[in-house]
Design a protein around this motif. Structure first.
Motif, PDB file in Angstrom:
ATOM      1  N   THR A 262       0.848  -1.194   0.000  1.00 16.77           N
ATOM      2  CA  THR A 262       0.000   0.000   0.000  1.00 16.77           C
ATOM      3  C   THR A 262       0.884   1.245   0.000  1.00 16.77           C
ATOM      4  O   THR A 262       2.041   1.211   0.432  1.00 16.77           O
ATOM      5  CB  THR A 262      -0.913   0.041   1.230  1.00 16.77           C
ATOM      6  N   MET A 263       0.327   2.347  -0.461  1.00 17.83           N
ATOM      7  CA  MET A 263       1.063   3.608  -0.407  1.00 17.83           C
ATOM      8  C   MET A 263       1.388   3.986   1.031  1.00 17.83           C
ATOM      9  O   MET A 263       2.449   4.546   1.320  1.00 17.83           O
ATOM     10  CB  MET A 263       0.256   4.716  -1.092  1.00 17.83           C
ATOM     11  N   GLU A 264       0.453   3.648   1.919  1.00 18.33           N
ATOM     12  CA  GLU A 264       0.676   3.973   3.330  1.00 18.33           C
ATOM     13  C   GLU A 264       1.874   3.215   3.893  1.00 18.33           C
ATOM     14  O   GLU A 264       2.633   3.749   4.706  1.00 18.33           O
ATOM     15  CB  GLU A 264      -0.591   3.666   4.139  1.00 18.33           C
ATOM     16  N   GLU A 265       2.054   1.971   3.479  1.00 19.73           N
ATOM     17  CA  GLU A 265       3.220   1.192   3.913  1.00 19.73           C
ATOM     18  C   GLU A 265       4.522   1.829   3.463  1.00 19.73           C
ATOM     19  O   GLU A 265       5.520   1.834   4.194  1.00 19.73           O
ATOM     20  CB  GLU A 265       3.157  -0.229   3.329  1.00 19.73           C
ATOM     21  N   LEU A 266       4.526   2.341   2.241  1.00 14.37           N
ATOM     22  CA  LEU A 266       5.755   2.844   1.632  1.00 14.37           C
ATOM     23  C   LEU A 266       6.009   4.320   1.921  1.00 14.37           C
ATOM     24  O   LEU A 266       7.134   4.806   1.724  1.00 14.37           O
ATOM     25  CB  LEU A 266       5.691   2.638   0.115  1.00 14.37           C
ATOM     26  N   ALA A 267       4.988   5.028   2.352  1.00 10.59           N
ATOM     27  CA  ALA A 267       5.087   6.484   2.496  1.00 10.59           C
ATOM     28  C   ALA A 267       6.021   6.878   3.642  1.00 10.59           C
ATOM     29  O   ALA A 267       6.021   6.246   4.705  1.00 10.59           O
ATOM     30  CB  ALA A 267       3.705   7.076   2.731  1.00 10.59           C
ATOM     31  N   PRO A 268       6.814   7.923   3.442  1.00 11.20           N
ATOM     32  CA  PRO A 268       7.667   8.423   4.522  1.00 11.20           C
ATOM     33  C   PRO A 268       6.835   9.146   5.576  1.00 11.20           C
ATOM     34  O   PRO A 268       5.677   9.501   5.324  1.00 11.20           O
ATOM     35  CB  PRO A 268       8.604   9.388   3.793  1.00 11.20           C
ATOM     36  N   PRO A 269       7.407   9.390   6.765  1.00 13.32           N
ATOM     37  CA  PRO A 269       6.689  10.151   7.787  1.00 13.32           C
ATOM     38  C   PRO A 269       6.270  11.522   7.252  1.00 13.32           C
ATOM     39  O   PRO A 269       6.955  12.110   6.412  1.00 13.32           O
ATOM     40  CB  PRO A 269       7.737  10.283   8.911  1.00 13.32           C
ATOM     41  N   GLY A 270       5.140  11.997   7.738  1.00 11.29           N
ATOM     42  CA  GLY A 270       4.653  13.308   7.309  1.00 11.29           C
ATOM     43  C   GLY A 270       3.724  13.269   6.105  1.00 11.29           C
ATOM     44  O   GLY A 270       3.375  14.312   5.555  1.00 11.29           O
ATOM     45  N   SER A 271       3.318  12.069   5.710  1.00 10.09           N
ATOM     46  CA  SER A 271       2.459  11.927   4.523  1.00 10.09           C
ATOM     47  C   SER A 271       0.979  11.785   4.872  1.00 10.09           C
ATOM     48  O   SER A 271       0.158  11.559   3.978  1.00 10.09           O
ATOM     49  CB  SER A 271       2.895  10.715   3.699  1.00 10.09           C
ATOM     50  N   LYS A 272       0.626  11.918   6.122  1.00 13.73           N
ATOM     51  CA  LYS A 272      -0.745  11.633   6.566  1.00 13.73           C
ATOM     52  C   LYS A 272      -1.779  12.481   5.833  1.00 13.73           C
ATOM     53  O   LYS A 272      -2.835  11.988   5.422  1.00 13.73           O
ATOM     54  CB  LYS A 272      -0.859  11.848   8.074  1.00 13.73           C
ATOM     55  N   GLY A 273      -1.495  13.783   5.676  1.00 20.88           N
ATOM     56  CA  GLY A 273      -2.461  14.660   5.017  1.00 20.88           C
ATOM     57  C   GLY A 273      -2.727  14.254   3.576  1.00 20.88           C
ATOM     58  O   GLY A 273      -3.870  14.246   3.122  1.00 20.88           O
ATOM     59  N   LEU A 274      -1.676  13.900   2.847  1.00 19.57           N
ATOM     60  CA  LEU A 274      -1.836  13.474   1.464  1.00 19.57           C
ATOM     61  C   LEU A 274      -2.593  12.156   1.369  1.00 19.57           C
ATOM     62  O   LEU A 274      -3.438  11.979   0.485  1.00 19.57           O
ATOM     63  CB  LEU A 274      -0.460  13.340   0.811  1.00 19.57           C
TER      64      LEU A 274
END
Length: 358
Positions: A262-274
């Motif tokens: 998932t994008m959430e798995e791969l996303a760096p910290p600070g990506s919550k809003g996107l």
């Protein structure tokens, strides 16, 4: 004097008699009209044709899911009307949405698909839209159609790291999209923001079939597409390894493609809003709406029919065969959700920034 008083009494009695008769006639008329109204409401759709506008070209994911709905919902509408699908491609689905919204006679005999692009177009103030999004009446969403981002395995872009390396050499994967404020562009732009990448999005395609054809021709390297749409149109691409799916926008891994992160798995910290913007937006994908002004009793009939359809055995079997994941969101809930999203200024500003990013 006595004669005059008797006359007055007779006149008053006559007036009361007429009033009583009028009231009785009114009561009888109401008693007769109520069952007639109920009968008319119940059987309104008998012998009628419902036009189902589809905001994409024939053969794409939106078209396929709409036709599945059209084939099965009619069994649950009292009177069993015929459902005629009419493709209205263009402007990322906005042509169909504009036509539905501006009907002169919103009688419940016209419905339309409505995609996430309508939300992004609203956020950007797109002058092509001729509707107020929150005034549509949602029947519901039948399918969970999270997005996947994929590229052809014959390209040098088979991972986010490979895309990043290509970017450093001045190269960009070419990605097809219906419009700048369509999901096919916005999901790519969100991925750019989250992972620090650079894609070249080529908008203006009338629908999915044309994008897929250009991927096969080599004019495009990939795209963002609903997983249900991909399964229904090019499932063999996944099985044969013709494409490499880099990530899915689902909150958890999709059992249809369990090896895809998932994008959430791969996303760096600070990506919550996107990520929140992505999740909120895709809840509108392939939803079905009525125009404003449809009588409430007909809205209820169609909403109940839509919900009942999603539990139908034949509908479930056909959906599974096509690779579609059935997950009902009722129309009432969708109307509340879209109103909340439109009130969220931070979220709408984020959509505007993403959809207009170059």
């Amino acid at each position: 004097m006595k004669h005059m008083r008797s006359t007055e009494i007779l006149i008053e009695r006559a007036r009361l008699y007429r009033a009583t008769i009028s009231f009785s006639v009114m009561i009888v008329a109401l008693a007769l009209a109520l069952p007639l109204y109920a009968q008319t409401s119940k059987n309104f759709y008998e012998g009628k044709i419902i036009t189902f506008l589809v905001g994409s070209s024939a053969g794409g994911g939106t078209d396929l899911t709409a036709r599945v709905i059209a084939r099965h919902i009619e069994r649950y509408i009292p009177g069993k009307p015929r459902i005629d699908v009419a493709n209205k491609p263009g402007a990322g689905g906005m042509i169909a949405a504009n036509e539905l919204y501006n009907l002169k006679k919103p009688d419940g005999l016209s419905i339309s698909t409505l995609n996430t692009g309508s939300l992004f177009a609203t956020a950007t103030g797109n002058e092509a839209i001729k509707f107020d999004l929150q005034k549509f009446i949602w029947l519901g969403q039948a399918f969970d159609d999270a997005q996947v981002l994929y590229l052809k395995t014959s390209t040098p872009y088979t991972s986010f790291e490979a895309v990043r390396k290509a970017n450093s050499a001045g190269k960009q994967p070419k990605m097809g999209a219906q419009a700048l404020d369509h999901t096919s562009n916005v999901v790519v732009k969100i991925a750019e923001q989250i992972f620090g990448l650079d894609f070249q999005v080529i908008p203006g395609y009338p629908g999915t079939p044309q994008i897929l054809l250009d991927i096969e021709r080599g004019a495009l390297d990939g795209r963002a597409q609903g997983i249900g749409s991909l399964m229904a149109t090019r499932r063999e691409w996944i099985k044969s390894g013709y494409i490499k799916i880099l990530a899915t926008s689902k909150k958890s891994r999709d059992p249809r493609i369990p090896d895809v992160a998932t994008m959430e798995e791969l996303a760096p910290p600070g990506s919550k809003g996107l990520l929140q913007a992505l999740y909120a937006g895709q809840n509108l994908a392939r939803s079905v709406v009525l125009p404003p002004g449809v009588p409430a009793d007909r809205v209820k009939i169609l909403r109940d029919a839509f919900a009942a359809m999603t539990r139908d055995e034949l509908f479930l079997k056909e959906s599974e065969k096509l690779g579609l994941e059935v997950d009902l969101i009722r129309g009432e809930d969708m109307n509340r959700d879209i109103e909340a999203t439109l009130r969220d200024k931070r979220l709408m500003d984020l959509y505007r920034i993403i959809a207009t990013a170059k």
